[in-house]
Motif scaffolding. Structure first.
Motif, PDB file in Angstrom:
ATOM      1  N   ASN A 149      50.931 -10.280 -13.519  1.00  0.00           N
ATOM      2  CA  ASN A 149      50.296  -9.348 -14.456  1.00  0.00           C
ATOM      3  C   ASN A 149      50.664  -9.853 -15.846  1.00  0.00           C
ATOM      4  OD1 ASN A 149      48.644  -7.402 -15.282  1.00  0.00           O
ATOM      5  ND2 ASN A 149      50.042  -5.645 -15.190  1.00  0.00           N
ATOM      6  N   ILE A 150      52.001 -10.077 -16.252  1.00  0.00           N
ATOM      7  CA  ILE A 150      52.216 -10.923 -17.401  1.00  0.00           C
ATOM      8  C   ILE A 150      51.641 -12.016 -17.723  1.00  0.00           C
ATOM      9  CG2 ILE A 150      54.058  -9.342 -18.423  1.00  0.00           C
ATOM     10  CD1 ILE A 150      55.626 -11.919 -17.664  1.00  0.00           C
TER      11      ILE A 150
ATOM     12  N   THR B  28      54.592 -13.580 -30.571  1.00  0.00           N
ATOM     13  CA  THR B  28      56.005 -13.088 -30.369  1.00  0.00           C
ATOM     14  C   THR B  28      56.051 -11.263 -30.523  1.00  0.00           C
ATOM     15  OG1 THR B  28      56.843 -14.675 -31.691  1.00  0.00           O
ATOM     16  CG2 THR B  28      58.439 -13.102 -31.503  1.00  0.00           C
ATOM     17  N   ILE B  29      56.697 -10.701 -29.712  1.00  0.00           N
ATOM     18  CA  ILE B  29      56.712  -9.305 -29.425  1.00  0.00           C
ATOM     19  C   ILE B  29      58.158  -8.574 -29.746  1.00  0.00           C
ATOM     20  CG2 ILE B  29      56.017  -7.355 -28.063  1.00  0.00           C
ATOM     21  CD1 ILE B  29      54.162  -9.339 -26.486  1.00  0.00           C
ATOM     22  N   VAL B  30      58.297  -7.655 -30.677  1.00  0.00           N
ATOM     23  CA  VAL B  30      59.278  -6.803 -30.530  1.00  0.00           C
ATOM     24  C   VAL B  30      58.913  -5.535 -30.634  1.00  0.00           C
ATOM     25  CG1 VAL B  30      61.471  -6.157 -32.362  1.00  0.00           C
ATOM     26  CG2 VAL B  30      60.538  -8.407 -32.310  1.00  0.00           C
ATOM     27  N   GLY B  31      59.665  -4.587 -29.559  1.00  0.00           N
ATOM     28  CA  GLY B  31      58.986  -3.377 -29.179  1.00  0.00           C
ATOM     29  C   GLY B  31      57.604  -3.399 -28.758  1.00  0.00           C
ATOM     30  N   SER B  32      56.696  -2.512 -29.498  1.00  0.00           N
ATOM     31  CA  SER B  32      55.297  -2.596 -28.853  1.00  0.00           C
ATOM     32  C   SER B  32      54.744  -3.363 -29.619  1.00  0.00           C
ATOM     33  CB  SER B  32      55.039  -0.980 -29.457  1.00  0.00           C
ATOM     34  OG  SER B  32      53.544  -0.977 -29.211  1.00  0.00           O
ATOM     35  N   PRO B  33      53.854  -4.066 -28.980  1.00  0.00           N
ATOM     36  CA  PRO B  33      52.863  -5.118 -29.546  1.00  0.00           C
ATOM     37  C   PRO B  33      51.521  -4.349 -30.075  1.00  0.00           C
ATOM     38  CG  PRO B  33      52.601  -5.225 -27.118  1.00  0.00           C
ATOM     39  CD  PRO B  33      53.454  -4.164 -27.314  1.00  0.00           C
ATOM     40  N   ALA B  34      51.275  -3.049 -29.945  1.00  0.00           N
ATOM     41  CA  ALA B  34      49.986  -2.557 -30.218  1.00  0.00           C
ATOM     42  C   ALA B  34      49.532  -2.845 -31.363  1.00  0.00           C
ATOM     43  CB  ALA B  34      50.194  -0.916 -30.117  1.00  0.00           C
ATOM     44  N   GLU B  35      50.164  -2.872 -32.303  1.00  0.00           N
ATOM     45  CA  GLU B  35      49.659  -3.114 -33.888  1.00  0.00           C
ATOM     46  C   GLU B  35      48.767  -4.619 -33.917  1.00  0.00           C
ATOM     47  OE1 GLU B  35      52.328  -2.860 -36.967  1.00  0.00           O
ATOM     48  OE2 GLU B  35      51.054  -4.116 -38.261  1.00  0.00           O
ATOM     49  N   HIS B  36      49.580  -5.697 -33.262  1.00  0.00           N
ATOM     50  CA  HIS B  36      48.935  -6.922 -33.167  1.00  0.00           C
ATOM     51  C   HIS B  36      47.559  -7.022 -31.972  1.00  0.00           C
ATOM     52  CE1 HIS B  36      52.153  -8.550 -35.498  1.00  0.00           C
ATOM     53  NE2 HIS B  36      51.290  -8.959 -36.345  1.00  0.00           N
TER      54      HIS B  36
ATOM     55  N   TRP C 236      42.051  -7.374 -29.619  1.00  0.00           N
ATOM     56  CA  TRP C 236      41.128  -6.761 -28.689  1.00  0.00           C
ATOM     57  C   TRP C 236      41.055  -5.307 -29.439  1.00  0.00           C
ATOM     58  CZ3 TRP C 236      45.594  -8.507 -26.101  1.00  0.00           C
ATOM     59  CH2 TRP C 236      45.417  -9.991 -25.605  1.00  0.00           C
ATOM     60  N   PRO C 237      40.123  -5.176 -29.970  1.00  0.00           N
ATOM     61  CA  PRO C 237      39.981  -3.611 -30.750  1.00  0.00           C
ATOM     62  C   PRO C 237      39.570  -2.537 -29.876  1.00  0.00           C
ATOM     63  CG  PRO C 237      38.817  -5.430 -32.177  1.00  0.00           C
ATOM     64  CD  PRO C 237      39.328  -5.957 -31.208  1.00  0.00           C
ATOM     65  N   GLN C 238      38.755  -3.174 -28.678  1.00  0.00           N
ATOM     66  CA  GLN C 238      38.417  -1.863 -27.788  1.00  0.00           C
ATOM     67  C   GLN C 238      39.362  -2.163 -26.548  1.00  0.00           C
ATOM     68  OE1 GLN C 238      36.147  -0.355 -29.217  1.00  0.00           O
ATOM     69  NE2 GLN C 238      35.270  -1.996 -30.511  1.00  0.00           N
TER      70      GLN C 238
ATOM     71  N   SER D 254      44.834  -1.750 -24.268  1.00  0.00           N
ATOM     72  CA  SER D 254      45.837  -1.059 -23.568  1.00  0.00           C
ATOM     73  C   SER D 254      46.464  -2.046 -22.375  1.00  0.00           C
ATOM     74  CB  SER D 254      45.487   0.130 -23.128  1.00  0.00           C
ATOM     75  OG  SER D 254      44.335   0.122 -22.425  1.00  0.00           O
ATOM     76  N   SER D 255      45.694  -2.498 -21.840  1.00  0.00           N
ATOM     77  CA  SER D 255      46.193  -3.512 -20.338  1.00  0.00           C
ATOM     78  C   SER D 255      47.073  -4.458 -20.724  1.00  0.00           C
ATOM     79  CB  SER D 255      45.151  -4.137 -19.622  1.00  0.00           C
ATOM     80  OG  SER D 255      44.534  -5.152 -20.258  1.00  0.00           O
ATOM     81  N   PHE D 256      47.022  -4.863 -22.054  1.00  0.00           N
ATOM     82  CA  PHE D 256      47.803  -6.091 -22.459  1.00  0.00           C
ATOM     83  C   PHE D 256      49.247  -5.289 -22.953  1.00  0.00           C
ATOM     84  CE2 PHE D 256      50.136  -8.519 -26.192  1.00  0.00           C
ATOM     85  CZ  PHE D 256      50.076  -9.837 -25.452  1.00  0.00           C
TER      86      PHE D 256
END
Ligand SMILES: C=C1C[C@]23C[C@@]1(O)CC[C@H]2[C@@]12CCC[C@@](C)(C(=O)O1)[C@H]2[C@@H]3C(=O)O
Ligand code: AKG
Ligand code: FE2
Length: 376
Positions: free
Chosen positions: A98-99, A146-154, A159-161, A164-166
């Motif tokens: 998955n990753i 690079t991800i630290v904690g949640s990657p949500a912001e980037h 993918w604006p819509q 969530s799967s990432f």
């Protein structure tokens, strides 16, 4: 009169590069469309040392974590190689697949889209070239995220819509890795005769709950002239340890005994573990932090996912007292992860020597100091 503002070491990974921003060239090349390596990415021949799949009869150790002898095997691997692969590690193949596919989805986006999530010069997370790029005159044949904690912001910028799967995949992986890396660190520490009483910062239950970590996705496109390009230049990791998942394309090489690049051959489902600079300090030089690099190839895209695991940001890391005696004086002064990343941002492969107190009596050669890897 206002007192002079003192510089205080950041207590969060996100703040660590505020004092030393890196103004890196964002890679505007569309790697896939190129028929030859442009001058901006052309490195001198990568033949500083011979590259092979093994070192004499030995190859990078592969350790089955269910083996009752695993502590001994891990100790030997850390001491002689500073790197090994593990099987039977409890991370499911479903999560690894998955990753890998979420990583592919990210790097397959058009370049302009990826640049919307570009890492800022004084930031740690986001899309961009490796931070160490600033120390080299040529660009590398790779891209990173690079991800630290949640990657949500980037991820929202990518993918604006549909982010969530990432995020779900990366967050689940970070959670599993945190547990796994803690378990592995105890295995390595036991091989040095270290137990829970010796490491207070492991926390009341010894689970390293406050440990810090960074997830680094690396993409290496196929390259028309692989011998003229460098995927990721030779470096050591500024971590306690790094857990690396690589897809089926080889490219990771480690410098064994300062004389030969040895390939870490991909094994389906296995994870590569390497000793980082802070574990080298903690072990008072017994376990070498391994110099490694990634090379590219003509036909296959390569993807790797590194979990860079370190201590809580403000804990002082120094040689463990059990490993210090008159014939093994402390080789390094105490240093926090935050301070060490700052030293790496300024001195790159001389960071370890910048915190060294004296030369080892046992003749151990620090690869960081002996880094004669030619870069141009
Ligand atoms: C905490 C970190 C270690 C790292 C720099 C970083 O800020 C985040 C990425 C890490 C990484 C991954 C690729 C190789 C490396 C040398 C780099 O440029 O970025 C390492 C850094 C490191 O271990 O020093
Ligand atoms: O891609 C690889 O095999 C190496 C990656 C690496 O060294 C890193 O992310 O620190
Ligand atoms: Fe690395």
């Amino acid at each position: 009169m206002k007192p002079p503002t003192e510089y205080t070491m950041p207590s969060r990974l996100a703040e660590v590069y505020k004092a030393h921003p890196a103004y890196l060239h964002h890679n505007h090349l569309d790697f896939e469309s190129l028929r030859e390596v442009p001058e901006s990415h052309a490195w001198p021949p990568l033949d500083d040392y011979p590259s092979r799949d093994s070192y004499g009869a030995e190859s990078v150790p592969v350790i089955d974590l269910a083996d009752p002898n695993s502590v001994k095997l891990v100790g030997y691997a850390c001491k002689t190689w500073g790197v090994f692969q593990v099987t039977n590690h409890s991370i499911s193949m479903r999560l690894l697949d998955n990753i890998e596919s979420e990583g592919q989805r990210l790097f397959s986006l058009p370049r302009q889209q990826k640049l919307k999530a570009a890492r800022l010069p004084d930031g740690i997370s986001g899309y961009g070239v490796a931070r160490i790029s600033s120390f080299f005159p040529k660009l590398m044949w790779s891209e990173g995220f690079t991800i630290v904690g949640s990657p949500a912001e980037h991820a929202r910028q990518l993918w604006p819509q549909d982010f969530s799967s990432f995020c779900d995949a990366m967050e689940e992986y970070e959670k599993e890795m945190k547990q796994f890396a803690g378990r592995l660190l105890w295995l390595i520490l036991s091989s040095l005769g270290i137990n829970k009483e010796d490491i207070k910062w492991a926390g009341p239950t010894g689970d390293f709950g406050d440990a810090g970590a960074v997830l680094q996705l690396n993409s290496y496109p196929a390259c028309p002239e692989p011998n003229r390009a460098m995927g990721l230049a030779a470096h050591t990791d500024s971590t306690l340890l790094t857990v690396l998942y690589q897809n089926s394309t080889s490219g990771l090489q480690v410098l064994r005994d300062g004389v030969e690049w040895v390939t870490v051959t991909p094994i389906k489902g296995a994870l590569v573990i390497n000793v980082g600079d802070l574990l080298h300090i903690l072990s008072n030089g017994r376990y070498p932090s391994i110099l490694h690099r990634a090379v590219v190839n003509a036909t296959h895209h390569r993807l790797s996912i590194a979990y860079l695991y370190g201590p809580p940001m403000n804990v002082q890391i120094s040689p463990l007292s059990k490993l210090v005696d008159p014939s093994h004086p402390p080789l390094y002064r105490p240093v926090t992860w935050s301070e060490y990343l700052d030293a790496k941002a300024q001195h790159f492969n001389k960071a370890l020597s910048s915190v060294r107190l004296c030369t080892p009596l046992n003749g151990f050669v620090d690869m960081n100091n002996n880094n004669s890897v030619k870069v141009g």
